[in-house]
Design a protein around this motif. Structure first.
Motif, PDB file in Angstrom:
ATOM      1  N   ASP A  17      -0.664  -2.018   5.205  1.00  0.00           N
ATOM      2  CA  ASP A  17      -0.123  -3.105   4.902  1.00  0.00           C
ATOM      3  C   ASP A  17       1.342  -2.654   4.484  1.00  0.00           C
ATOM      4  O   ASP A  17       1.817  -1.878   4.106  1.00  0.00           O
ATOM      5  N   PRO A  18       2.469  -3.437   5.115  1.00  0.00           N
ATOM      6  CA  PRO A  18       3.925  -2.968   5.243  1.00  0.00           C
ATOM      7  C   PRO A  18       4.609  -2.958   4.052  1.00  0.00           C
ATOM      8  O   PRO A  18       5.517  -2.496   3.710  1.00  0.00           O
ATOM      9  N   GLU A  19       3.852  -3.557   3.035  1.00  0.00           N
ATOM     10  CA  GLU A  19       4.312  -3.867   1.599  1.00  0.00           C
ATOM     11  C   GLU A  19       3.854  -2.583   0.534  1.00  0.00           C
ATOM     12  O   GLU A  19       4.141  -2.858  -0.524  1.00  0.00           O
ATOM     13  N   THR A  20       3.098  -1.836   1.138  1.00  0.00           N
ATOM     14  CA  THR A  20       2.461  -0.605   0.375  1.00  0.00           C
ATOM     15  C   THR A  20       3.743   0.217   0.114  1.00  0.00           C
ATOM     16  O   THR A  20       4.168   0.772   0.890  1.00  0.00           O
ATOM     17  N   PRO A  21       3.964   0.575  -1.100  1.00  0.00           N
ATOM     18  CA  PRO A  21       4.797   1.785  -1.341  1.00  0.00           C
ATOM     19  C   PRO A  21       4.667   3.034  -0.728  1.00  0.00           C
ATOM     20  O   PRO A  21       3.459   3.243  -0.353  1.00  0.00           O
ATOM     21  N   LEU A  22       5.680   3.414  -0.098  1.00  0.00           N
ATOM     22  CA  LEU A  22       5.752   4.760   0.708  1.00  0.00           C
ATOM     23  C   LEU A  22       4.983   5.698  -0.164  1.00  0.00           C
ATOM     24  O   LEU A  22       4.311   6.700   0.275  1.00  0.00           O
ATOM     25  N   LEU A  23       5.137   5.846  -1.463  1.00  0.00           N
ATOM     26  CA  LEU A  23       4.459   6.956  -2.457  1.00  0.00           C
ATOM     27  C   LEU A  23       2.927   6.830  -2.044  1.00  0.00           C
ATOM     28  O   LEU A  23       2.245   7.756  -1.928  1.00  0.00           O
ATOM     29  N   TRP A  24       2.331   5.541  -2.030  1.00  0.00           N
ATOM     30  CA  TRP A  24       0.924   5.425  -2.008  1.00  0.00           C
ATOM     31  C   TRP A  24       0.405   5.835  -0.503  1.00  0.00           C
ATOM     32  O   TRP A  24      -0.643   5.981  -0.034  1.00  0.00           O
ATOM     33  N   VAL A  25       1.128   5.461   0.516  1.00  0.00           N
ATOM     34  CA  VAL A  25       1.200   5.561   1.981  1.00  0.00           C
ATOM     35  C   VAL A  25       1.102   7.255   2.068  1.00  0.00           C
ATOM     36  O   VAL A  25      -0.039   8.003   2.759  1.00  0.00           O
ATOM     37  N   LEU A  26       2.084   7.746   1.313  1.00  0.00           N
ATOM     38  CA  LEU A  26       2.042   9.404   1.799  1.00  0.00           C
ATOM     39  C   LEU A  26       0.646  10.036   0.977  1.00  0.00           C
ATOM     40  O   LEU A  26      -0.040  10.832   1.375  1.00  0.00           O
ATOM     41  N   ARG A  27       0.450   9.665  -0.332  1.00  0.00           N
ATOM     42  CA  ARG A  27      -0.637  10.229  -1.190  1.00  0.00           C
ATOM     43  C   ARG A  27      -2.034   9.636  -0.624  1.00  0.00           C
ATOM     44  O   ARG A  27      -3.091  10.492  -0.572  1.00  0.00           O
ATOM     45  N   ASP A  28      -2.429   8.365  -0.468  1.00  0.00           N
ATOM     46  CA  ASP A  28      -3.699   7.912  -0.089  1.00  0.00           C
ATOM     47  C   ASP A  28      -4.166   7.914   1.111  1.00  0.00           C
ATOM     48  O   ASP A  28      -5.041   8.258   1.571  1.00  0.00           O
ATOM     49  N   GLU A  29      -2.840   7.582   2.111  1.00  0.00           N
ATOM     50  CA  GLU A  29      -3.280   7.349   3.500  1.00  0.00           C
ATOM     51  C   GLU A  29      -3.166   8.713   4.228  1.00  0.00           C
ATOM     52  O   GLU A  29      -4.034   9.024   5.193  1.00  0.00           O
TER      53      GLU A  29
END
Length: 153
Positions: A17-29
């Motif tokens: 989802d492009p509206e996911t905060p970058l923080l969670w992309v880095l940590r979770d994805e």
């Protein structure tokens, strides 16, 4: 829709989802857990990353905001300023709990990249908003001055 971004020098196409905060992309994805969640409202600095070389709070930066950008996390920061900051942090035993330190180090590295011989006022301005729960601010300032001396010599 995939978002293309360079993270720590590696081009990536991230399909979330492009509206996911970058923080969670880095940590979770991407499983890059050096960037920390602190407050979630961009006030504490624990989530700081470099966005095209500039310190940015990743908790309030959305994936869609970084299309085509270059992101550097604590795992990928390098160069003369980063090496000097890391060495000074160790030499002066800056961290206590360490939770805020990735954000502190990234902010200090950006400062020294732009201002190799910062004054106390420069340091205060650059580090403003990077909260340390253990209150190691005096050591942080001393370490930034020490890193500047290392870079100079």
């Amino acid at each position: 829709m995939a978002v293309n971004v360079t993270i720590n020098g590696v081009e990536r196409s991230i399909d979330t989802d492009p509206e996911t905060p970058l923080l969670w992309v880095l940590r979770d994805e991407l499983k890059m857990t050096g960037t920390k969640f602190g407050c979630g409202i961009a006030q504490c600095g624990a989530c700081t990353v470099h966005l095209d070389g500039y310190p940015t709070r990743s908790c309030q930066t959305y994936l869609s905001d970084v299309e085509g950008a270059s992101i550097t996390t604590i795992e990928g920061v390098e160069g003369k300023a980063a090496e000097a900051v890391r060495a000074a942090w160790r030499e002066l035993d800056v961290p206590q709990c360490g939770y805020c330190q990735s954000g502190q180090i990234l902010a200090a590295t950006a400062l020294l990249t732009e201002t190799p011989k910062p004054s106390d006022e420069d340091i205060d301005a650059a580090m403003d908003g990077n909260v340390c729960r253990c209150a190691t601010y005096v050591r942080i300032r001393a370490a930034i001055h020490r890193a500047a001396e290392t870079m100079e010599g």
